[in-house]
Design an enzyme around this catalytic site. Structure first.
Site, mmCIF file in Angstrom:
data_model
loop_
_atom_site.group_PDB
_atom_site.id
_atom_site.type_symbol
_atom_site.label_atom_id
_atom_site.label_comp_id
_atom_site.label_asym_id
_atom_site.label_seq_id
_atom_site.Cartn_x
_atom_site.Cartn_y
_atom_site.Cartn_z
ATOM 1 N N MET A 22 -1.280 5.617 -2.946
ATOM 2 C CA MET A 22 -1.309 5.644 -4.410
ATOM 3 C C MET A 22 -2.449 4.737 -4.895
ATOM 4 O O MET A 22 -2.420 4.233 -6.018
ATOM 5 C CB MET A 22 0.040 5.185 -4.981
ATOM 6 C CG MET A 22 1.178 6.103 -4.549
ATOM 7 S SD MET A 22 2.573 6.096 -5.690
ATOM 8 C CE MET A 22 3.078 4.397 -5.581
ATOM 9 N N GLY A 23 -3.431 4.519 -4.029
ATOM 10 C CA GLY A 23 -4.579 3.702 -4.417
ATOM 11 C C GLY A 23 -4.224 2.219 -4.404
ATOM 12 O O GLY A 23 -3.280 1.803 -3.733
ATOM 13 N N LEU A 25 -5.911 -0.009 -2.960
ATOM 14 C CA LEU A 25 -5.944 -0.207 -1.505
ATOM 15 C C LEU A 25 -6.104 -1.674 -1.124
ATOM 16 O O LEU A 25 -6.916 -2.398 -1.709
ATOM 17 C CB LEU A 25 -7.102 0.600 -0.893
ATOM 18 C CG LEU A 25 -7.075 2.119 -1.129
ATOM 19 C CD1 LEU A 25 -8.227 2.779 -0.375
ATOM 20 C CD2 LEU A 25 -5.746 2.740 -0.718
ATOM 21 N N HIS A 26 -5.314 -2.093 -0.158
ATOM 22 C CA HIS A 26 -5.429 -3.451 0.397
ATOM 23 C C HIS A 26 -5.517 -3.323 1.922
ATOM 24 O O HIS A 26 -5.578 -2.192 2.451
ATOM 25 C CB HIS A 26 -4.263 -4.335 -0.056
ATOM 26 C CG HIS A 26 -2.917 -3.720 0.179
ATOM 27 N ND1 HIS A 26 -2.437 -3.438 1.447
ATOM 28 C CD2 HIS A 26 -1.952 -3.307 -0.681
ATOM 29 C CE1 HIS A 26 -1.231 -2.910 1.346
ATOM 30 N NE2 HIS A 26 -0.911 -2.793 0.062
ATOM 31 N N GLY A 28 -3.413 -3.513 4.182
ATOM 32 C CA GLY A 28 -2.361 -2.704 4.789
ATOM 33 C C GLY A 28 -2.799 -1.247 4.855
ATOM 34 O O GLY A 28 -2.621 -0.565 5.875
ATOM 35 N N HIS A 29 -3.416 -0.759 3.756
ATOM 36 C CA HIS A 29 -3.937 0.620 3.762
ATOM 37 C C HIS A 29 -5.090 0.753 4.757
ATOM 38 O O HIS A 29 -5.232 1.780 5.424
ATOM 39 C CB HIS A 29 -4.451 1.008 2.365
ATOM 40 C CG HIS A 29 -3.388 1.015 1.309
ATOM 41 N ND1 HIS A 29 -3.287 0.025 0.372
ATOM 42 C CD2 HIS A 29 -2.391 1.891 1.059
ATOM 43 C CE1 HIS A 29 -2.270 0.290 -0.432
ATOM 44 N NE2 HIS A 29 -1.707 1.412 -0.040
ATOM 45 N N SER A 175 1.120 -6.097 -0.289
ATOM 46 C CA SER A 175 1.651 -5.089 -1.200
ATOM 47 C C SER A 175 0.843 -5.171 -2.484
ATOM 48 O O SER A 175 0.426 -6.270 -2.886
ATOM 49 C CB SER A 175 3.126 -5.391 -1.510
ATOM 50 O OG SER A 175 3.524 -4.701 -2.673
HETATM 51 O O1 PAF Z 1 3.761 4.510 0.100
HETATM 52 C C1 PAF Z 1 3.164 5.015 -0.869
HETATM 53 O O2 PAF Z 1 2.129 4.527 -1.323
HETATM 54 C C2 PAF Z 1 3.744 6.261 -1.533
HETATM 55 O O3 PAF Z 1 5.134 6.235 -1.523
HETATM 56 C C3 PAF Z 1 3.213 7.565 -0.927
HETATM 57 C C4 PAF Z 1 3.633 7.706 0.531
HETATM 58 C C5 PAF Z 1 1.700 7.601 -1.027
HETATM 59 C C6 PAF Z 1 3.762 8.776 -1.681
HETATM 60 O O4 PAF Z 1 3.377 8.773 -3.016
#
Ligand code: PAF
Length: 254
Positions: A22-23, A25-26, A28-29, A175
């Site tokens: 869901m953007g 981004l940190h 963790g992503h 987070s």
């Molecule tokens: O973990 C998330 O960021 C969201 O729940 C996801 C998996 C992108 C679904 O919208």
């Protein structure tokens, strides 16, 4: 890197690695993107703030958004395709079919409708992108459990891969919500990772974690089965910010 906004232009060959986000981004992503980059020829990242999974409208309105920065991170991490649709592209007028995620434990009980929204959007992404693997962070343990069950129950040919939680130097799980904590709140929030870590070897880890939360009242502390692994998971509220975390009790995160 291609940025695709329309489903009609999403001509990704089946068999990619998908990182749904869901953007905001940190690191963790970034760990998810790197895991996907290692294991797949083509990496697709979705960037979509899914309104259907927010149980609190205030949370949706305040969700951090910075697409330009997210695209920079994706490009730097070697993403091939970013799918960043508008809300109407995934939920056109007349949209009425939802995935019932079933039993979703204490996290689901605390966030009515949340996993229905997550399961629905992820199934749509799986159908649109047809990835061979999809990458989710261990921090959202109940989400991982929902994804594995969804893939099994609905015969979706995708392998759900779990990437271990990335933590800040002080131990707090990364987070996008951490940005909302004041310095004093962040200090208090550290009781969560500390309590979980110290309880993980105890004979009754749930009781041990509850007892060492430094006065913070947990929404829940529970043991969650992810198939290959069992984790000790908890949620707390610090001020108006809700935080979740978990640690491995047995098995392997993969
Ligand atoms: O973990 C998330 O960021 C969201 O729940 C996801 C998996 C992108 C679904 O919208």
């Amino acid at each position: 890197m291609r940025v695709v906004r329309a489903i009609a232009e999403l001509d990704v060959a089946p068999g990619s690695g998908l990182v749904p986000t869901m953007g905001a981004l940190h690191d963790g992503h970034v760990a998810l993107l790197r895991a996907a980059r290692v294991e797949n020829e083509t990496v697709v990242m979705s960037l979509f703030v899914n309104p259907a999974q927010f149980d609190e409208q205030q949370d949706l309105a305040g969700y951090p958004r910075d697409e330009a920065r997210d695209l920079e991170v994706a490009e730097r991490e070697g993403v091939d395709v970013v799918f960043a649709p508008a809300t109407e592209e995934l939920y056109p007028s007349g949209f009425a079919t939802w995935v019932d995620a079933g039993e979703t434990g204490a996290e689901g009980a605390a966030r009515p409708g949340h996993f229905r929204g997550v399961a629905t959007v992820c199934l749509k992404l799986f159908n649109l992108i047809r990835p061979e693997r999809a990458y989710f962070g261990q921090k959202d343990a109940q989400q991982v459990a929902v994804m594995r069950r969804l893939a099994r129950d609905l015969n979706v040919p995708v392998e759900i891969r779990i990437v271990p939680t990335v933590r800040a130097a002080d131990g707090l799980a990364l987070s996008s919500r951490n940005a909302r904590l004041s310095a004093e709140e962040r200090d208090r929030a550290l009781a969560l990772p500390r309590a979980l870590a110290s309880a993980s070897g105890a004979p009754d880890p749930v009781a041990a974690a509850r007892a060492s939360l430094n006065g913070l009242e947990p929404e829940y502390v529970e043991v969650l089965d992810l198939g290959d692994a069992k984790v000790l998971a908890a949620a707390i509220r610090v001020g108006s910010t809700r935080l979740i975390d978990n640690v491995l009790l047995e098995g392997e995160i993969r």
